[in-house]
Design a protein around this motif. Structure first.
Motif, PDB file in Angstrom:
ATOM      1  N   LYS A 190       0.831  -1.186   0.000  1.00 31.11           N
ATOM      2  CA  LYS A 190       0.000   0.000   0.000  1.00 31.11           C
ATOM      3  C   LYS A 190       0.867   1.237   0.000  1.00 31.11           C
ATOM      4  O   LYS A 190       1.827   1.333   0.718  1.00 31.11           O
ATOM      5  N   GLY A 191       0.511   2.134  -0.827  1.00 36.97           N
ATOM      6  CA  GLY A 191       1.223   3.395  -0.946  1.00 36.97           C
ATOM      7  C   GLY A 191       2.280   3.407  -2.033  1.00 36.97           C
ATOM      8  O   GLY A 191       2.843   4.469  -2.337  1.00 36.97           O
ATOM      9  N   ASP A 192       2.614   2.252  -2.636  1.00 38.81           N
ATOM     10  CA  ASP A 192       3.607   2.236  -3.707  1.00 38.81           C
ATOM     11  C   ASP A 192       3.055   2.939  -4.940  1.00 38.81           C
ATOM     12  O   ASP A 192       1.859   2.849  -5.249  1.00 38.81           O
ATOM     13  N   LEU A 193       3.977   3.600  -5.605  1.00 37.77           N
ATOM     14  CA  LEU A 193       3.618   4.224  -6.889  1.00 37.77           C
ATOM     15  C   LEU A 193       3.914   3.242  -8.011  1.00 37.77           C
ATOM     16  O   LEU A 193       4.959   2.601  -8.065  1.00 37.77           O
ATOM     17  N   LEU A 194       3.004   3.196  -8.943  1.00 35.89           N
ATOM     18  CA  LEU A 194       3.143   2.301 -10.086  1.00 35.89           C
ATOM     19  C   LEU A 194       2.945   3.098 -11.377  1.00 35.89           C
ATOM     20  O   LEU A 194       2.174   4.046 -11.417  1.00 35.89           O
ATOM     21  N   GLU A 195       3.636   2.665 -12.422  1.00 33.86           N
ATOM     22  CA  GLU A 195       3.461   3.276 -13.750  1.00 33.86           C
ATOM     23  C   GLU A 195       2.650   2.286 -14.582  1.00 33.86           C
ATOM     24  O   GLU A 195       3.025   1.131 -14.739  1.00 33.86           O
ATOM     25  N   ALA A 196       1.566   2.767 -15.109  1.00 35.82           N
ATOM     26  CA  ALA A 196       0.693   1.936 -15.929  1.00 35.82           C
ATOM     27  C   ALA A 196       0.938   2.320 -17.379  1.00 35.82           C
ATOM     28  O   ALA A 196       0.679   3.451 -17.790  1.00 35.82           O
ATOM     29  N   VAL A 197       1.501   1.409 -18.137  1.00 35.45           N
ATOM     30  CA  VAL A 197       1.799   1.638 -19.554  1.00 35.45           C
ATOM     31  C   VAL A 197       0.611   1.163 -20.354  1.00 35.45           C
ATOM     32  O   VAL A 197       0.197  -0.003 -20.266  1.00 35.45           O
ATOM     33  N   LEU A 198       0.004   2.102 -21.117  1.00 37.60           N
ATOM     34  CA  LEU A 198      -1.163   1.803 -21.927  1.00 37.60           C
ATOM     35  C   LEU A 198      -0.748   1.626 -23.383  1.00 37.60           C
ATOM     36  O   LEU A 198       0.425   1.762 -23.742  1.00 37.60           O
ATOM     37  N   ALA A 199      -1.715   1.352 -24.215  1.00 35.90           N
ATOM     38  CA  ALA A 199      -1.415   1.226 -25.650  1.00 35.90           C
ATOM     39  C   ALA A 199      -0.905   2.541 -26.177  1.00 35.90           C
ATOM     40  O   ALA A 199       0.000   2.586 -27.024  1.00 35.90           O
ATOM     41  N   ARG A 200      -1.444   3.671 -25.631  1.00 39.88           N
ATOM     42  CA  ARG A 200      -0.977   4.997 -26.022  1.00 39.88           C
ATOM     43  C   ARG A 200      -0.817   5.809 -24.756  1.00 39.88           C
ATOM     44  O   ARG A 200      -1.792   6.129 -24.090  1.00 39.88           O
ATOM     45  N   GLY A 201       0.446   6.032 -24.377  1.00 44.13           N
ATOM     46  CA  GLY A 201       0.732   6.806 -23.193  1.00 44.13           C
ATOM     47  C   GLY A 201       0.874   5.942 -21.945  1.00 44.13           C
ATOM     48  O   GLY A 201       0.833   4.713 -22.023  1.00 44.13           O
ATOM     49  N   SER A 202       1.014   6.615 -20.773  1.00 47.17           N
ATOM     50  CA  SER A 202       1.177   5.889 -19.505  1.00 47.17           C
ATOM     51  C   SER A 202       0.561   6.730 -18.381  1.00 47.17           C
ATOM     52  O   SER A 202       0.361   7.933 -18.513  1.00 47.17           O
ATOM     53  N   LEU A 203       0.258   6.056 -17.222  1.00 45.98           N
ATOM     54  CA  LEU A 203      -0.341   6.707 -16.064  1.00 45.98           C
ATOM     55  C   LEU A 203       0.485   6.353 -14.840  1.00 45.98           C
ATOM     56  O   LEU A 203       1.137   5.305 -14.812  1.00 45.98           O
ATOM     57  N   VAL A 204       0.410   7.226 -13.798  1.00 48.24           N
ATOM     58  CA  VAL A 204       1.053   6.939 -12.513  1.00 48.24           C
ATOM     59  C   VAL A 204      -0.080   6.707 -11.492  1.00 48.24           C
ATOM     60  O   VAL A 204      -0.983   7.539 -11.367  1.00 48.24           O
ATOM     61  N   ALA A 205      -0.011   5.573 -10.827  1.00 49.63           N
ATOM     62  CA  ALA A 205      -1.070   5.229  -9.852  1.00 49.63           C
ATOM     63  C   ALA A 205      -0.424   4.916  -8.509  1.00 49.63           C
ATOM     64  O   ALA A 205       0.750   4.567  -8.445  1.00 49.63           O
ATOM     65  N   SER A 206      -1.257   5.073  -7.439  1.00 53.90           N
ATOM     66  CA  SER A 206      -0.804   4.769  -6.086  1.00 53.90           C
ATOM     67  C   SER A 206      -1.623   3.599  -5.572  1.00 53.90           C
ATOM     68  O   SER A 206      -2.855   3.544  -5.717  1.00 53.90           O
ATOM     69  N   VAL A 207      -0.970   2.665  -4.909  1.00 51.36           N
ATOM     70  CA  VAL A 207      -1.641   1.457  -4.382  1.00 51.36           C
ATOM     71  C   VAL A 207      -2.337   1.859  -3.097  1.00 51.36           C
ATOM     72  O   VAL A 207      -1.689   2.355  -2.168  1.00 51.36           O
ATOM     73  N   VAL A 208      -3.668   1.670  -3.024  1.00 52.67           N
ATOM     74  CA  VAL A 208      -4.444   2.056  -1.836  1.00 52.67           C
ATOM     75  C   VAL A 208      -4.855   0.823  -1.053  1.00 52.67           C
ATOM     76  O   VAL A 208      -5.329   0.934   0.091  1.00 52.67           O
ATOM     77  N   GLY A 209      -4.734  -0.334  -1.666  1.00 55.49           N
ATOM     78  CA  GLY A 209      -5.100  -1.525  -0.889  1.00 55.49           C
ATOM     79  C   GLY A 209      -5.150  -2.717  -1.817  1.00 55.49           C
ATOM     80  O   GLY A 209      -4.998  -2.601  -3.036  1.00 55.49           O
ATOM     81  N   THR A 210      -5.466  -3.883  -1.139  1.00 56.80           N
ATOM     82  CA  THR A 210      -5.529  -5.119  -1.910  1.00 56.80           C
ATOM     83  C   THR A 210      -6.871  -5.749  -1.639  1.00 56.80           C
ATOM     84  O   THR A 210      -7.527  -5.483  -0.629  1.00 56.80           O
ATOM     85  N   ASN A 211      -7.281  -6.677  -2.518  1.00 56.88           N
ATOM     86  CA  ASN A 211      -8.564  -7.330  -2.356  1.00 56.88           C
ATOM     87  C   ASN A 211      -8.390  -8.761  -2.804  1.00 56.88           C
ATOM     88  O   ASN A 211      -8.084  -9.026  -3.978  1.00 56.88           O
ATOM     89  N   GLN A 212      -8.675  -9.665  -1.838  1.00 53.33           N
ATOM     90  CA  GLN A 212      -8.612 -11.103  -2.119  1.00 53.33           C
ATOM     91  C   GLN A 212      -7.319 -11.462  -2.835  1.00 53.33           C
ATOM     92  O   GLN A 212      -7.256 -12.033  -3.917  1.00 53.33           O
ATOM     93  N   GLY A 213      -6.329 -11.070  -2.141  1.00 51.90           N
ATOM     94  CA  GLY A 213      -5.022 -11.407  -2.734  1.00 51.90           C
ATOM     95  C   GLY A 213      -4.631 -10.497  -3.855  1.00 51.90           C
ATOM     96  O   GLY A 213      -3.543 -10.590  -4.407  1.00 51.90           O
ATOM     97  N   ARG A 214      -5.559  -9.526  -4.218  1.00 49.54           N
ATOM     98  CA  ARG A 214      -5.217  -8.587  -5.272  1.00 49.54           C
ATOM     99  C   ARG A 214      -5.092  -7.216  -4.677  1.00 49.54           C
ATOM    100  O   ARG A 214      -5.886  -6.839  -3.811  1.00 49.54           O
ATOM    101  N   LYS A 215      -4.223  -6.429  -5.092  1.00 50.19           N
ATOM    102  CA  LYS A 215      -4.049  -5.087  -4.593  1.00 50.19           C
ATOM    103  C   LYS A 215      -4.754  -4.148  -5.522  1.00 50.19           C
ATOM    104  O   LYS A 215      -4.785  -4.380  -6.742  1.00 50.19           O
ATOM    105  N   GLU A 216      -5.205  -3.032  -4.969  1.00 48.78           N
ATOM    106  CA  GLU A 216      -5.926  -2.034  -5.751  1.00 48.78           C
ATOM    107  C   GLU A 216      -5.080  -0.788  -5.841  1.00 48.78           C
ATOM    108  O   GLU A 216      -4.393  -0.405  -4.903  1.00 48.78           O
ATOM    109  N   ALA A 217      -5.158  -0.182  -6.918  1.00 44.01           N
ATOM    110  CA  ALA A 217      -4.397   1.052  -7.150  1.00 44.01           C
ATOM    111  C   ALA A 217      -5.373   2.168  -7.410  1.00 44.01           C
ATOM    112  O   ALA A 217      -6.430   1.974  -7.987  1.00 44.01           O
ATOM    113  N   ASN A 218      -4.940   3.368  -6.978  1.00 45.13           N
ATOM    114  CA  ASN A 218      -5.737   4.545  -7.217  1.00 45.13           C
ATOM    115  C   ASN A 218      -5.036   5.405  -8.227  1.00 45.13           C
ATOM    116  O   ASN A 218      -3.916   5.833  -7.983  1.00 45.13           O
TER     117      ASN A 218
END
Length: 420
Positions: free
Chosen positions: A392-420
């Protein structure tokens, strides 16, 4: 008619009115001469004319001192028995008897025996000298010097106002009018002959302008020519640097000078023909050479003109660009063929490139991204493939087909983490 007078019995009884017939006188001479006994005489052989086999041979016998000679005849057997004594110039002792030929009135000597006149005769002495000089190499052909084509000056050794001198000068001048002579007049017989001839050879040999030396005299008896067989004359001719021509006597005369000379002329006239060229013959030869050269040059020019005319009629000479056009067409054809070949190769490679690109595109991550998928990377560019790798709280770079986004991890769900 007067009765014929009886013939006179003795020669003194003959008269103008009562002469003898010629035949009676000749018969009386024949009987008188036939009573002469055979006699031994000494003489020199000259004008020898030998006949083959056992036939009668003839020669003249000359007195050794007086200017007297007589015809001699002998059968072949007598001549053969005489051996080396029977040569022109030999001194001989003969047993002879006068022989009178009534048909022609000729008187001669019939020789029954012929022998050499002593072992030390002139002929034997000359033969010994000849063999000695030959053994020393004086007569060798390798020492013979060639005669010059056109001598600057001719050295001439001859007798005082001799006919041989006139023969050489007249005939040589007739052949080559500009010929020059350096003349030395010497004794050509007797005791003074040999030393004077030898000295003249040496004197003329020392003159640089003298290119040939001619030693000459007319014919004569054997003893008259002895000076030209003297050893000092022979050695002087051999030592001469200048070519020496011997022109002594006639064709049958062969003094030792003939053997050592660089050229032996048969007569003085023959010597004149050998020492200078014939001007008329040389001019004629030059004219023939000119004509031959003109003919050769004209033939070459005519042949060259014919070749040039044939060359001009060739198509390439009529239109010189024709051969270039053919080469230009070859170049154009080659260029077009090369262009088509390169185009085909490029088209094939282009098709292969398109196919490879399509294959790469189909299997590349970008194709997945085009379908809506996203690639997550940590700040250190590490790909996130497991939710456990982030918190939680890690910054992630999301690479899309066109461009990229920066997201922050706010939590996980059922073994999966969620990013904001």
């Amino acid at each position: 008619m007067d009765e014929k007078q009886p013939s006179a019995r003795l020669a003194r009884e003959t008269t103008r009115e009562n002469p003898w017939p010629l035949s009676r006188l000749l018969d009386n001479l024949d009987r008188y001469i036939d009573r002469i006994d055979a006699t031994w005489v000494e003489a020199q052989v000259i004008e020898y004319n030998q006949r083959p086999g056992n036939r009668m041979s003839f020669f003249k016998a000359k007195d050794l001192e007086a200017d007297m000679s007589m015809q001699v005849k002998a059968f072949g057997g007598v001549i053969a028995a005489a051996g080396s004594a029977m040569q022109a110039g030999a001194r001989v002792v003969m047993r002879v008897k006068p022989d009178f030929y009534t048909k022609t009135g000729d008187l001669a000597l019939m020789a029954a025996e012929i022998h050499p006149a002593g072992v030390g005769g002139l002929l034997e002495q000359l033969e010994r000298l000849k063999q000695q000089l030959a053994a020393e190499g004086l007569f060798s052909r390798e020492h013979k010097k060639p005669l010059p084509f056109l001598p600057r000056r001719v050295g001439l050794i001859c007798g005082h106002q001799a006919r041989a001198e006139a023969d050489v000068i007249e005939n040589a001048t007739r052949r080559w009018p500009l010929v020059e002579f350096e003349i030395r007049e010497v004794a050509v017989q007797g005791d003074r002959c040999a030393p004077e001839v030898a000295a003249a050879i040496g004197e003329l040999d020392a003159i640089a302008e003298v290119d040939v030396i001619v030693v000459t005299r007319g014919g004569g008896a054997f003893e008259d020519l002895l000076g030209f067989s003297d050893e000092q004359v022979v050695r002087a001719a051999f030592a001469a640097v200048t070519p020496v021509v011997s022109a002594v006597g006639h064709e049958e005369d062969t003094p030792l000078l003939d053997w050592v000379a660089d050229f032996r002329a048969s007569t003085p006239t023959d010597a004149a023909k050998r020492i200078v060229p014939d001007l008329e013959a040389e001019l004629e030869l030059m004219e023939r050479g000119r004509q031959k050269m003109r003919s050769f040059v004209s033939s070459r020019i005519e042949s060259g003109l014919e070749w040039l005319a044939a060359l001009r009629t060739r198509p390439v000479m009529q239109n010189p660009a024709a051969s270039l056009e053919e080469r230009r067409r070859d170049i154009d054809h080659g260029t077009e063929a090369l262009r088509l070949r390169v185009g085909a190769i490029l088209a094939r490679y282009r098709q292969e490139l398109v196919s490879s690109r399509a294959t790469l595109t189909a299997i590349s991550p970008r194709a997945t991204l085009e379908r809506g998928y996203t690639v997550l990377r940590l700040p250190n560019k590490t790909l996130v493939t497991d939710a456990a790798a982030v918190k939680k709280g890690d910054l992630l770079e999301a690479v899309l087909a066109r461009g990229s986004l920066v997201a922050s991890v706010v939590g996980t769900n059922q073994g999966r983490k969620e990013a904001n």
